[in-house]
Design an enzyme around this catalytic site. Structure first.
Site, PDB file in Angstrom:
ATOM      1  CG  ASP A  37      30.407 -30.674 -23.024  1.00  7.88           C
ATOM      2  OD1 ASP A  37      30.093 -31.545 -23.863  1.00  7.88           O
ATOM      3  OD2 ASP A  37      30.093 -29.478 -23.152  1.00  7.88           O
ATOM      4  CG  ASP A  39      26.299 -33.990 -22.548  1.00 12.60           C
ATOM      5  OD1 ASP A  39      26.652 -33.274 -21.588  1.00 12.60           O
ATOM      6  OD2 ASP A  39      26.153 -33.558 -23.700  1.00 12.60           O
ATOM      7  CG  ASP A 116      21.384 -33.137 -33.614  1.00 12.08           C
ATOM      8  OD1 ASP A 116      21.911 -34.153 -33.117  1.00 12.08           O
ATOM      9  OD2 ASP A 116      21.873 -31.999 -33.495  1.00 12.08           O
TER      10      ASP A 116
HETATM   11  P1  ATP Z   1      29.605 -30.203 -28.949  1.00 10.10           P
HETATM   12  O1  ATP Z   1      30.888 -30.918 -28.976  1.00 10.10           O
HETATM   13  O2  ATP Z   1      29.581 -29.015 -29.866  1.00 10.10           O
HETATM   14  O3  ATP Z   1      29.073 -29.903 -27.578  1.00 10.10           O
HETATM   15  P2  ATP Z   1      27.402 -32.024 -28.999  1.00 10.10           P
HETATM   16  O4  ATP Z   1      27.025 -33.092 -29.975  1.00 10.10           O
HETATM   17  O5  ATP Z   1      27.712 -32.440 -27.618  1.00 10.10           O
HETATM   18  O6  ATP Z   1      28.580 -31.219 -29.650  1.00 10.10           O
HETATM   19  P3  ATP Z   1      25.381 -30.380 -27.843  1.00 10.10           P
HETATM   20  O7  ATP Z   1      24.763 -29.132 -28.369  1.00 10.10           O
HETATM   21  O8  ATP Z   1      26.199 -30.310 -26.609  1.00 10.10           O
HETATM   22  O9  ATP Z   1      26.236 -30.984 -29.033  1.00 10.10           O
HETATM   23  O10 ATP Z   1      24.204 -31.417 -27.671  1.00 10.10           O
HETATM   24  C1  ATP Z   1      24.353 -32.672 -27.047  1.00 10.10           C
HETATM   25  C2  ATP Z   1      23.502 -33.713 -27.752  1.00 10.10           C
HETATM   26  O11 ATP Z   1      22.122 -33.368 -27.646  1.00 10.10           O
HETATM   27  C3  ATP Z   1      23.775 -33.848 -29.232  1.00 10.10           C
HETATM   28  O12 ATP Z   1      24.839 -34.718 -29.493  1.00 10.10           O
HETATM   29  C4  ATP Z   1      22.444 -34.382 -29.740  1.00 10.10           C
HETATM   30  O13 ATP Z   1      22.347 -35.761 -29.521  1.00 10.10           O
HETATM   31  C5  ATP Z   1      21.436 -33.687 -28.852  1.00 10.10           C
HETATM   32  N1  ATP Z   1      20.956 -32.425 -29.455  1.00 10.10           N
HETATM   33  C6  ATP Z   1      21.485 -31.195 -29.277  1.00 10.10           C
HETATM   34  N2  ATP Z   1      20.819 -30.263 -29.965  1.00 10.10           N
HETATM   35  C7  ATP Z   1      19.832 -30.899 -30.615  1.00 10.10           C
HETATM   36  C8  ATP Z   1      18.809 -30.474 -31.496  1.00 10.10           C
HETATM   37  N3  ATP Z   1      18.668 -29.204 -31.849  1.00 10.10           N
HETATM   38  N4  ATP Z   1      17.947 -31.429 -31.956  1.00 10.10           N
HETATM   39  C9  ATP Z   1      18.068 -32.710 -31.580  1.00 10.10           C
HETATM   40  N5  ATP Z   1      19.030 -33.159 -30.777  1.00 10.10           N
HETATM   41  C10 ATP Z   1      19.913 -32.290 -30.280  1.00 10.10           C
HETATM   42 MG    MG Z   2      28.133 -31.087 -25.955  1.00  4.73          MG
END
Ligand code: ATP
Ligand code: MG
Length: 418
Positions: A37, A39, A116
């Site tokens: 997705d 963001d 993170d």
């Molecule tokens: P995925 O492909 O699994 O969705 P993602 O990196 O997009 O991976 P998400 O959980 O969708 O993960 O979160 C989006 C963003 O928000 C992350 O890339 C990170 O920058 C931030 N984020 C998410 N969870 C946390 C957390 N627990 N602590 C700090 N930052 C976070």
């Molecule tokens: Mg994501």
């Protein structure tokens, strides 16, 4: 690259706002992978975002986000934020009675430092195709490194779920967890017990349905995280250094990964039934030793184990119920005479319970002859089925048993080796 994400970025720019792609999608694009997705982050506040897009809905009570809808696709648009407001830390803030509206907006740089991992904190600017990097994320990208931003211990304490995320991303991307980010994990693993059970459920689903369940399982065990999530299973695994519990679970996870690789569906309840099977089996064994009948023993054991597990991980009813059924049906496979096999065959959960039995038989925990009986029974014509339940599975295996006993009595005559 999502055209809709581009539309959102250009539109915000046109209105005079800053706007970037951020997080997982930038990380995945840099790796040449297709993002799940997209963001977007911006300096526009939620109400301002809503004024820009007609197809926009604001969501979230604690932290307001905008969802811009394009048919099936949703582009999430968030405002730059300054403070870590997730997880345990956030909970504590609330407990202290401070009302945190969470609308602590910040600069793009502050937004980067609250994220993170460095590779999750890269901002992609479509205007000049540049990546904005405040945290050394590009370098970590080049060296395939998951590195927590800031002081690792502090960041894990703020939100212990980051330990699970470290494993999940490292496995999925083929990255290493940086030594300093890895070091505190075994020490802090038990902090996961403070996380709301519903959130842990979501994280476990991501770990187990990622197509990398086997590797995630191994890494979670390596870091002592598995024991924090499934303490009873971990105990049963460590009791038996090499034996079927590990093989059984590993096999179940391997199957899950294979199914996902083949685009087949995976029933989460099957997975949870496998994850908790060993403690259930052990407990049921104890109850049977104490004189309880097998069917009740498995029911009781199942209820006990799952009720303890629910304190840690919330299983929705749609999973909890079939998990119990799957376990409770296992002792019924032993009953291969009379009308019982027909009733079991007609049970709505028969197919899954039978698959479960096969897995047990494959890994040496259930009788392969029994599993084979059920394989034949299912596909047999009615007449043959009727003849099968007359003798049941008893006849051939009891003959085996007597034969074995006879040969064993022969060996007892030879003196035991000192
Ligand atoms: P995925 O492909 O699994 O969705 P993602 O990196 O997009 O991976 P998400 O959980 O969708 O993960 O979160 C989006 C963003 O928000 C992350 O890339 C990170 O920058 C931030 N984020 C998410 N969870 C946390 C957390 N627990 N602590 C700090 N930052 C976070
Ligand atoms: Mg994501």
């Amino acid at each position: 690259m999502s055209e809709n994400a581009l539309k959102v970025l250009y539109r915000l720019k046109k209105e005079g706002y800053e706007a970037y792609l951020v997080g997982g999608c930038v990380r995945d694009l840099l790796l040449g992978r297709e993002p799940k997705d997209f963001d977007v982050v911006t300096d526009a506040h939620p109400e301002e975002i809503r004024q820009v897009f007609r197809n926009c809905r604001l969501i979230g009570r604690r932290f307001r986000l905008a969802h811009v809808h394009f048919g099936q696709e949703i582009i999430e648009v968030a405002t730059f934020r300054a403070l870590q407001a997730e997880g345990a830390h956030h909970e504590r803030v609330l407990e202290n009675g401070r009302i945190l509206r969470d609308n602590v907006y910040g600069s793009i740089e502050e937004d980067a430092f609250r994220r993170d991992f460095s590779v999750n904190a890269l901002y992609y600017n479509i205007n000049d195709f540049s990546v904005v990097d405040f945290v050394g994320g590009m370098e970590d990208h080049r060296t395939s490194m998951m590195r927590l931003i800031g002081d690792p211990e502090k960041r894990y304490r703020e939100d212990p779920v980051r330990m699970l995320r470290a494993v999940r991303f490292a496995v999925r991307l083929g990255f290493k967890i940086h030594q300093q980010s890895a070091e505190p994990i075994p020490r802090l693993a038990n902090l996961l017990r403070e996380i709301p059970p519903a959130r842990l459920f979501d994280e476990i689903m991501k770990l187990m349905l990622s197509g990398y369940a086997v590797q995630n399982f191994e890494q979670l065990r390596h870091f002592g995280l598995f024991g924090a999530l499934f303490p009873e299973t971990e105990r049963s695994l460590s009791h038996e250094p090499e034996g079927f519990p590990l093989t059984f679970l590993a096999k179940a996870l391997e199957r899950t990964d294979e199914r996902i690789a083949n685009d087949q569906s995976v029933a989460p309840y099957f997975l949870f039934a496998a994850l908790l099977w060993e403690p259930v089996r052990a407990r049921a064994g104890k109850l049977i030793e104490g004189g309880e009948n097998a069917i009740l023993a498995y029911q009781d054991a199942g209820n006990e184990v799952i009720n303890r597990q629910l304190r840690l991980i919330a299983l929705p009813k749609s999973i909890g119920m079939p998990v119990r059924e799957l376990w409770a049906l296992q002792p019924r496979f032993e009953m291969t005479q009379g009308g019982r096999p027909f009733r079991l065959l007609g049970h709505p959960r028969f197919r899954a319970a039978y698959d479960f039995l096969l897995l047990r038989a494959e890994t040496g925990e259930a009788d392969p002859v029994l599993a084979d009986w059920w394989t034949r029974f299912q596909s047999a014509a009615e007449l043959e089925q009727k003849s099968m339940v007359r003798s049941g599975n008893r006849a051939p295996s009891s003959r085996n048993r007597t034969r074995k006993r006879r040969s064993r009595s022969k060996t007892t005559r030879t003196p035991p080796v000192a």
